[in-house]
Structure formats: C-alpha cells, structure tokens
Design a protein around this motif. Structure first.
Motif, PDB file in Angstrom:
ATOM      1  N   ILE A   1       0.897  -0.969   0.127  1.00 40.80           N
ATOM      2  CA  ILE A   1      -0.460   0.030  -0.072  1.00 40.80           C
ATOM      3  C   ILE A   1       1.161   1.141   0.369  1.00 40.80           C
ATOM      4  N   LEU A   2       0.192   2.109  -0.849  1.00 39.91           N
ATOM      5  CA  LEU A   2       1.092   3.157  -0.834  1.00 39.91           C
ATOM      6  C   LEU A   2       0.220   4.357   0.092  1.00 39.91           C
ATOM      7  N   LEU A   3       1.299   4.847   0.734  1.00 41.93           N
ATOM      8  CA  LEU A   3       0.454   5.926   1.938  1.00 41.93           C
ATOM      9  C   LEU A   3       0.793   7.362   1.345  1.00 41.93           C
ATOM     10  N   GLN A   4       0.507   8.269   1.186  1.00 46.65           N
ATOM     11  CA  GLN A   4       0.798   9.766   0.661  1.00 46.65           C
ATOM     12  C   GLN A   4       0.619  10.287   2.109  1.00 46.65           C
ATOM     13  N   ILE A   5       2.095  11.023   2.794  1.00 47.72           N
ATOM     14  CA  ILE A   5       1.636  11.483   3.694  1.00 47.72           C
ATOM     15  C   ILE A   5       1.189  13.267   3.832  1.00 47.72           C
ATOM     16  N   SER A   6       0.377  14.028   3.667  1.00 48.76           N
ATOM     17  CA  SER A   6      -0.319  15.280   3.307  1.00 48.76           C
ATOM     18  C   SER A   6       0.649  16.236   4.480  1.00 48.76           C
ATOM     19  N   ASP A   7       0.628  17.308   3.616  1.00 44.27           N
ATOM     20  CA  ASP A   7       1.710  18.425   3.572  1.00 44.27           C
ATOM     21  C   ASP A   7       0.691  18.876   5.543  1.00 44.27           C
ATOM     22  N   ILE A   8       1.680  19.541   6.161  1.00 36.29           N
ATOM     23  CA  ILE A   8       0.629  20.572   7.144  1.00 36.29           C
ATOM     24  C   ILE A   8       1.677  21.697   7.221  1.00 36.29           C
ATOM     25  N   ASN A   9       1.678  23.071   7.425  1.00 33.84           N
ATOM     26  CA  ASN A   9       2.754  24.553   8.178  1.00 33.84           C
ATOM     27  C   ASN A   9       3.291  23.963   9.217  1.00 33.84           C
ATOM     28  N   ASP A  10       4.238  22.515   9.253  1.00 29.52           N
ATOM     29  CA  ASP A  10       5.019  22.496  10.597  1.00 29.52           C
ATOM     30  C   ASP A  10       6.139  23.078  10.815  1.00 29.52           C
ATOM     31  N   ASN A  11       6.819  23.727   9.699  1.00 25.45           N
ATOM     32  CA  ASN A  11       8.052  24.143   9.906  1.00 25.45           C
ATOM     33  C   ASN A  11       8.490  26.114   9.240  1.00 25.45           C
ATOM     34  N   ALA A  12       8.346  26.779  10.306  1.00 22.92           N
ATOM     35  CA  ALA A  12       8.781  28.164   9.263  1.00 22.92           C
ATOM     36  C   ALA A  12      10.286  27.995   8.349  1.00 22.92           C
ATOM     37  N   PRO A  13      10.087  29.147   7.239  1.00 21.88           N
ATOM     38  CA  PRO A  13      11.271  29.298   6.394  1.00 21.88           C
ATOM     39  C   PRO A  13      12.525  29.529   7.170  1.00 21.88           C
ATOM     40  N   VAL A  14      13.717  29.085   6.405  1.00 18.28           N
ATOM     41  CA  VAL A  14      14.717  29.719   7.485  1.00 18.28           C
ATOM     42  C   VAL A  14      15.668  29.773   6.707  1.00 18.28           C
ATOM     43  N   PHE A  15      16.571  31.603   7.254  1.00 18.94           N
ATOM     44  CA  PHE A  15      17.593  31.463   6.264  1.00 18.94           C
ATOM     45  C   PHE A  15      19.021  31.173   5.948  1.00 18.94           C
ATOM     46  N   GLU A  16      19.502  31.209   4.912  1.00 17.66           N
ATOM     47  CA  GLU A  16      20.632  30.209   4.801  1.00 17.66           C
ATOM     48  C   GLU A  16      21.818  30.568   5.716  1.00 17.66           C
ATOM     49  N   LYS A  17      21.501  31.842   6.272  1.00 21.61           N
ATOM     50  CA  LYS A  17      22.712  32.071   7.449  1.00 21.61           C
ATOM     51  C   LYS A  17      21.801  33.290   8.672  1.00 21.61           C
ATOM     52  N   PRO A  18      22.569  33.241   9.365  1.00 19.94           N
ATOM     53  CA  PRO A  18      21.895  33.473  11.212  1.00 19.94           C
ATOM     54  C   PRO A  18      22.207  35.074  10.560  1.00 19.94           C
ATOM     55  N   SER A  19      22.376  35.799   9.735  1.00 20.35           N
ATOM     56  CA  SER A  19      22.638  37.245   9.410  1.00 20.35           C
ATOM     57  C   SER A  19      23.790  37.309   8.397  1.00 20.35           C
ATOM     58  N   TYR A  20      23.244  38.495   7.979  1.00 20.06           N
ATOM     59  CA  TYR A  20      24.013  38.848   6.314  1.00 20.06           C
ATOM     60  C   TYR A  20      24.900  39.860   6.331  1.00 20.06           C
TER      61      TYR A  20
END
Length: 782
Positions: free
Chosen positions: A417-436
């Motif tokens: 059985i192929l079961l897809q896991i649907s997405d919920i908004n549980d991850n905030a955007p992440v910048f590549e660096k802590p500061s620029y």
C-alpha cells in the motif's frame, strides 16, 4: 425470512431466482438510512469468485445479480448457504450476511444413457434380480427421485429399494423364465419420477438380451475400495485397482469393468480401464473443488452376470493455495498530524486450503508506524500507532502487508500500500545564514539591487511559498522608506536612492520571511549594510585662508632665517576616508625653487637655505594638496612671502604687490579696480556722515570708533587664524576727543595695516599709533 443470529443477518430464498429479484430490505434490517446509501458509503462483498448479490442504493434492498444454482454451488449438501459482508465505510463496520438457498424442482431425473443392454441367461431362475442403470437427480428431498416404474411386460417386474441414506435403487426382478429361442431381445422402458411440483421424470430403454446359460457371476474382492490420495497427485497415476473373479470358463469368465454410478465431476477426473480395473487420474484433483469421490463400479462377465462394488476416494489437502489478500477500503493519504488509531485500510484475507493449511496470519514490517488488528473473522484493520509523522522526513510509506498460512511449506502473499503523507504548516522559513553583511559603494545608481536574501521552507505548496518584507531598521522610518526596499517574491534588496558615505556609513535592516500557511510562520534575519567610500571629495584647504584673488595673504620671513626655518604650514582636510583621505603636499611653483622646501605629509614650508642678498625680497609659492584616491583629487593655494626684518621694511613690498606681482588676467584687474572704487566711495560716505553727525553734536564723545569690531583676543587685534606673521585685512577708524576740525584719527594695532585699496582714496598708515588725515592730495605711497 430474515433472522438475526449473533449479530448476523440471514435470508432464505429459493434457487433460480431471476436477476434483480429482491432478497430482503437489508438497509431496514441493519438500521441504515436509505438516503445516505451510496457505492462509497456501503458496499457488498461476497465470498468466492462470483458476486451473487448487490445493493439497491435507492430502496435499500439486497437483490440477485447472478443465476443461483443450488446444485452447482452446494452439490449434495443439505444446507446451502451463501455468505457476504456489508461494509459501512464511514463507520468502518462489517455486518455478515447469510443467504440460505432452498431447493426447487428444477432438475428432472436423468439416466446416463438413453438405453443400455441387460444380458440375462436363459437359465436364470425366476426371482433373480438384475441391477439397472440408476437415474440421477441433483435436487434434494422431495424434489429428488421418489419412484421408478417399468413398462408393462410378462417377464419382469421392478423392485425399488430405499437404502439407509435415503437413496432409492431400482432392480429388475425376473418373474418368468426366459426362452431365448422364443424371444432373444426384450425392450423395456424404465421411468424415474421425482416428488416435486410439478412432477418431473426421466426414461431410459432397457434392452434385455437373452444369453445362453452362465451360472456364475463375477465377484469383487472387496465390497468397498477406499483410498486416500493427495490432491497434487500427477495425472496418469493409478489411485486404485478393482478386481472381480468369475468361476465360469471361456467367454463367461471374461470380466469387464465399468462405472455404474459416477458424478459428472468424477467422470472428468477419473478413468476406469475396463479390462484391468485400474482407476487412473486424467485431470488434476483439487481438494478445494471436491474432497470426496464415491463411485459405484460394476464387473460383468460375458454371460451377463455382474457384481457391484463401491470406490471411495478421499482427496487429502496439500498447501497449494497461497492466501488471498484483498484491500476492501483504503485511505490514499493522511495528514502528518493524524492521531494514533487512525484506520488506514480494511483488509480481507482468505485461504482456499483447509486445516492448518488454511489458517492465515497477517503482519506488517515492525519498523513502520503501523500495525494490523483483527477486527472480524478474516478482516484486519491497518492502524496508525505513531503520532509523530513527519512529511519532511518521510513523504510517503510503502506499507507491505504479508499474509502467511501455517502449511508446510508455508505460502504467503504480499500486498503493498502506498500511503502519502499530506503536508501541514509545521516548518517556518529558514534563512541560509544567521545574519548577512552587504557592501555598497556610495554614489550607487538609484533602484539598483544591492543584496539578496533567500529563505527555504521544508513544507509544500502554499505552506512553502515565502514572501519577504522589511520589518525594522536603525534608520528613521522616513529615511528607511526612501532608502531601501525589498522584492517580496525574490528577496532582492534595492537601493531607492544614492547613498553618501559622508552622510552615514552603515545601517541595519531586519528582513522577515513568512510562508503562506494558515496560520503563517515566519523568521527574521538581520542584514547589515556598509557604505563603501569613493573618492568623490577633493581636499579643502583650511589654512591659509584665500584672498579675493584666490591667493593667500602675505607671510613675512626674517632675512636672518636659517635653513629649516618654519615659514608657514598648509592645513587641508578631505571629507573622504581611508586611502581617499590620505593627503600629500607638493610645491608646484616657486620664484626661487632652491630657497624653500615643503613637507610631503605635514604641509610645512621651510627654508631650504639661508637668505642671500642676491635673492628677491618677495616670493610667490604655488602649493598642491592631493589625496590618495583613484583618480586622485587635488586643490591648490598660492602663498606670497616677503623677506624683511620688520613690518616697516615689508610694508612697501606688500603695498606694491599689485604692481610687482605677476600680471593677472584682464578680468582680475577690472575686479580689483571695481573693488577699490567701491571701497573708496564707501569710506567717503561713512566719513562725511560722521563729520555731519559730529558737527551737530554738542558734546561729542571722548572717543568713537568706526569699522569692524576688534577681535576679542587679549592684547592683539589679529584674527584667530593668524599664525607666523599672517596679516589681516581689517582696520578701525577712531575720532579723537579733542577734535575741533574735520580731521579723523585712525587707530590701529602697532602691527596692523589698513586695507591697501584705501590708499587710492588718500588714506595711508604708518607703524604705531598714527593720525591719518583724509586728504586727496596725498599720494598713495605717502
């Protein structure tokens, strides 16, 4: 008839009902709402390969979809049941349903052949019994064979015997001795009749052939031949051999074997050798199709005598059927925050084998967050047992379910059985660096992109759509909106105006990245922008201050000055910074180049040697101040130097500067002339006004001065920027306390000097406190 037994629904219907006939109102019996019935909400599943029933979603009735032949489905079983399950999808419930198929008289008695021969010796004594071909009726009870009849004749009568199993057997009894010479063949009609309504019957013709005397019938070695064979026995194998002997000789001793009574299924599987009595398999046996074969075999000699025996073949099951795994209900996807206990699928498992071979267990891999739970009979529920699904780590699961029987060797079936896991908004955007950190050269073009930030979101689709905005800055709000902007889609930061390093050198902005989820999640990052300096400011000379002609004032150098004497110092600044503000000083022109030197980095002008009598008294120096930028910017200043031991000696050279100096352009000449004329008229007007005022005044003040306000420096009237003999262009006009006539006194510091243009109006000064009289007859030099 609907009966509820232990939570089951049972109906009873006759066989051979027309397709579409109603079995019963199953929606009413199960308490289901007819208006909510649909092929997705409720389904009917029948066991076996044929789907005999279906559900009418409008009326809630269970109706027949296929022809139901009780004899074909259940054979000789007294109770014929068809099982199915009602699955209610939204409640995930199963309701077993049993439908009893009752027999109707749909089959007439039949004989295996329309005629057969019965050979009887003429010496056979009256009262002898002869077996005849038995009729077959697959119906049950009263619908099966109830009686036999024989056509009217003078030699034979029919005797019907009912055995312990209820089956009726017909035998022909010789009532009167036969005479072959009188009649060699007798044709009889045997009629088999059932007890159905209406009554059905079948006939066969018995041709009695009268034979010569044969007084010994064959005799079987066993009354019953019972054997047990595995269902996987190969084709061509002999399962049993029957044997009959006859004490007669010659033709009357030759025994032939034949099946006297055999079912259609058995006749397709088994074959009897008429000469040897070997029973061989012509088609593979199948325990699931038939577990027992009962066959009546007959041995007859050449004289027509016979004997009967029974062959019982018991088919033993082997584990030749793998379990059948059917997914009856399935969720294709679940959210990653699904709670434990969520039902993913309903499964049905069956094995056509029997005993241990038909016992099945289902399992799922232990490293998956799922487990199987047996819900009803052969049904399993696939449940979620872990509440920490993470689509970003595992976006889908391949759930392999294994059904294994307990046979030897074991057989198994797998279903994935192929079961897809649907997405919920549980991850905030992440910048590549802590500061620029961004670097922007000043004087940048307006609207140019100066930097770009990028944030990633591990969610999907709308939850991963990132937009950018500027939240705050250390700049003023008005300055921020006019200085910086950001592209909300790409994260590119743009300068709204040209930056000036001299105005501000750095600033910080806080950029927010927000996703499109509900509720949205965001993160912030600080971007520090440094403005890089460019060489856009030329050096500015602070000292010496420039006169009207762009040259500095006169500097007096003692004639006795030795080499290294500090004549003056050029002071300059540059608004730029770093290399662009490093200044260097150069001596471009000099009346006597060997007489002066200039410090490259200090700007100090010193004497390179002592003053000689042959040297000119007055010197003109042109100095250059240059920065270290690329390309370099510069400024120049012209210095006038006079060698004299005192001011009286230097004064003639200073006053004669216009005549002795290098000729200027015509424009400069006219400008100086105009300035002198305006100064003269101004002084004349002021003098006349003072004279008129003094004349009208009765008590003139003791002392009254006109002109620029003295500098506040104690003991000196020199300006604050005076250094090393620099002379200011300022004067004071004072009125003496004992003045009686139209004369004025000009008081000046003993080191002061009147502005040279006044000389054209007749005003001249000497060293010390001198009384200067305005007299147009005086020459400028006097």
């Amino acid at each position: 008839v609907c009966v509820s037994v232990s939570g089951q629904i049972r109906y009873s219907i006759p066989e051979e009902m027309q397709k579409g006939s109603s079995v019963g109102n199953i929606a009413k019996d199960l308490g289901l709402d007819v208006e909510q019935l649909s092929d997705r909400a409720v389904r009917i599943l029948s066991r076996g390969r044929t789907q005999y029933f279906a559900l009418n979603f409008k009326s809630g009735h269970l109706y027949v979809t296929e022809r139901i032949d009780r004899e074909e489905i259940c054979g000789g079983m007294e109770m014929c049941l068809l099982n199915c399950e009602v699955i209610v999808e939204d409640k995930m419930k199963l309701f077993p349903v049993e439908v009893e198929i009752t027999d109707i008289n749909d089959n007439a008695p039949s004989f295996r052949s329309e005629e057969f021969d019965l050979k009887i010796s003429e010496t056979t004594a009256p009262g002898s019994r002869f077996s005849v071909r038995q009729a077959e009726d697959p119906d049950m009870g009263l619908n099966s064979i109830q009686s036999y009849q024989l056509s009217s004749n003078i030699h034979f009568l029919l005797d019907v015997e009912t055995r312990s199993d209820g089956v009726k057997y017909a035998e022909v009894v010789l009532e009167k001795s036969l005479d072959r010479e009188e009649q060699a063949v007798h044709n009889l009609i045997l009629i088999a009749t059932d007890g159905g309504d209406p009554v059905r019957s079948g006939t066969t013709q018995i041709r009695v052939i009268v034979l010569d005397s044969n007084d010994n019938a064959p005799v079987f070695s066993q009354p019953v031949y019972k054997v047990s064979v595995w269902e996987n026995v190969p084709k061509g194998s002999t399962v049993v051999t029957v044997k009959a002997t006859d004490l007669d000789e010659g033709v009357n001793k030759e025994v032939k074997y034949s099946f006297q009574k055999i079912t259609d299924k058995a006749s397709k599987k088994l074959q009897l050798n008429s000469n040897t009595g070997d029973v061989t398999i012509v088609r593979n046996l199948d325990f699931e199709e038939a577990a027992l074969y009962e066959i009546e075999v007959q041995a007859h000699d050449g004289g027509g005598l016979f004997d009967r025996s029974k062959i019982v073949i018991v088919v033993s099951d082997v584990n030749d059927n793998a379990p059948e795994l059917t997914i009856t209900s399935l969720l294709n996807s679940v959210p990653e925050d699904s709670p434990p206990g969520t039902v993913i699928a309903l499964l049905n498992v069956q094995d056509l084998d029997s005993g241990e071979n038909g016992k099945v267990t289902c399992s799922v891999a232990s490293n998956l967050p799922f487990q199987l739970r047996k819900s009803l009979d052969n049904y399993y529920s696939l449940l979620l047992i872990d509440s920490h699904l993470d689509r970003e780590k595992t976006p889908e699961y391949n759930i392999t379910i294994t059904a294994t029987d307990k046979g030897s060797p074991t057989l198994s079936t797998q279903k994935t059985i192929l079961l897809q896991i649907s997405d919920i908004n549980d991850n905030a955007p992440v910048f590549e660096k802590p500061s620029y950190t961004a670097y922007v050269p000043e004087n940048n073009p307006s609207g140019a992109s100066i930097f770009s930030v990028e944030a990633s979101d591990r969610d999907l689709d709308r939850n991963a759509r990132v937009t950018y905005s500027i939240r705050s800055s250390n700049l003023q709000e008005v300055l921020l909106s006019s200085s910086i902007s950001i592209n909300s889609q790409t994260g590119a930061i743009y300068a709204q105006r040209s930056f000036d390093y001299e105005q501000f050198r750095e600033f910080e902005v806080q950029v927010q990245a927000q996703d499109g989820g509900s509720p949205p999640l965001s993160s912030n990052v600080t971007v520090r922008v440094f403005i890089l300096d460019q060489n856009d400011n030329a050096p500015r000379i602070l000292y010496p201050s420039l006169g009207a002609d762009g040259s500095a004032l006169f500097e007096m150098v003692p004639r006795s000055a030795e080499a290294g004497y500090l004549v003056t110092k050029v002071v300059a600044v540059d608004a730029d910074s770093g290399h662009n503000a490093w200044l260097s000083y150069h001596l471009l022109q000099a009346t006597e180049p060997t007489l002066f030197s200039m410090g490259l980095h200090t700007g100090e002008i010193r004497t390179a040697r002592g003053f000689a009598d042959r040297d000119a008294v007055k010197h003109r120096l042109v100095t250059l101040v240059k920065d270290n930028g690329q390309p370099p910017l510069s400024a120049t200043v012209t210095l006038n130097l006079v060698f004299a031991e005192n001011f009286q000696e230097a004064l003639p050279e200073m006053s004669d500067q216009s005549g002795d100096s290098t000729p200027q352009s015509d424009l400069q000449f006219y400008l100086v002339l105009a300035l002198a004329l305006i100064s003269f008229l101004f002084l004349l007007t002021v003098t006349l006004a003072i004279v008129m005022k003094l004349r009208r005044s009765r008590k003139p003040k003791l002392f009254q001065c006109f002109g620029p306000e003295p500098y506040s420096k104690t003991g000196s009237v020199f300006p604050p920027n005076y250094e090393d003999g620099t002379l200011p262009y300022s004067y004071q006009l004072c009125l003496s306390s004992d003045a009686r006539k139209n004369d004025f006194t000009l008081l000046q510091s003993e080191y002061g000097v009147a502005d040279s243009p006044l000389g054209y109006s007749g005003l001249s000064c000497y060293l010390g406190k001198l009384t200067c009289v305005i007299d147009s007859s005086l020459s400028p030099k006097s």
